[in-house]
Design an enzyme around this catalytic site. Structure first.
Site: not given
Ligand SMILES: O=C(O)c1ccccc1NCC(=O)[C@H](O)[C@H](O)COP(=O)(O)O
Length: 206
Positions: A6, A126
């Site tokens: 992502c 999440d």
């Molecule tokens: O990625 C972002 O900045 C974000 C911001 C707001 C809402 C969702 C967002 N990302 C979405 C995702 O896909 C997951 O939250 C992500 O894969 C998991 O995050 P991480 O802990 O950084 O791997």
């Protein structure tokens, strides 16, 4: 094991994730995210995702029906609705425009963990602060393990994804911060290592 990478920001990020074997790539449209794309870049990147790989539009502060319209116009394969603001009626409004919805939530918020409870195809569990790279307490799954297509997300890295898969036994995994060299900057070697580690853990546990 379904693997989504992502928060991609360039065509090279997409090429690397696809070549590594990712099943889906996520593009974020959000004014508050370091990974937020402006409209023109989102159009360009969405068009770059090859057939056979799912493109997922990720939003957290956009009215659901507007996000659904954008997902349809830009040819996305799915729309991931993130954030506490979205209620069942928002999903219903979005589904009337674009039906391939994913619902992202956190077990810390005591959500409904039935996949499809809001009409979504996929549930994503999440950390409470999405996209922060912060892990969450997987023991919460002991009393609320979803059934069906659900993704584990939040604080996953190439080093911990294997153990997380063994423990949580998700349908898929999702990563963003854990494959970055700096907030919002994807590291291509980390993407390759993450996808390989997730696929390997799944095949060993199968
Ligand atoms: O990625 C972002 O900045 C974000 C911001 C707001 C809402 C969702 C967002 N990302 C979405 C995702 O896909 C997951 O939250 C992500 O894969 C998991 O995050 P991480 O802990 O950084 O791997």
């Amino acid at each position: 094991m379904f693997v989504k990478v992502c928060g991609l920001g360039t065509t090279a990020d997409i090429d690397v994730a696809v070549a590594a074997g990712a099943d889906a790539v996520g593009l974020v449209i959000s004014g508050t995210s370091v990974r937020g794309l402006d409209h023109d870049r989102a159009v360009r990147l969405a068009a770059h995702v090859p057939p056979g790989v799912l493109s997922v539009l990720v939003v957290n502060d956009t009215p659901a029906a507007d996000a659904a319209r954008i997902a349809g116009e830009l040819g996305f394969g799915a729309l991931q609705l993130h954030g506490k603001a979205y209620r069942e009626e928002d999903f219903a409004a979005a589904a009337g425009v674009f039906p391939r919805l994913w619902r992202a939530t956190s077990l810390n918020e005591r959500p409904d963990t039935r996949v499809g409870a809001y009409g979504e195809e996929v549930l994503l569990l999440d950390s409470p602060r999405a996209g922060s790279g912060e892990p969450w307490d997987l023991s919460l799954l002991e009393t609320a393990r979803p059934e069906g297509p659900w993704l584990l997300a939040g604080g996953l890295t190439p080093d911990n994804v294997g153990e997380a898969i063994d423990r949580a036994r998700p349908w898929g995994v999702d990563v963003s911060s854990g494959v970055e060299s700096a907030p919002g900057v994807k590291d291509h070697d980390l993407i390759r290592t993450f996808v390989a580690a997730a696929k390997q853990a799944a095949s060993q546990g199968a």
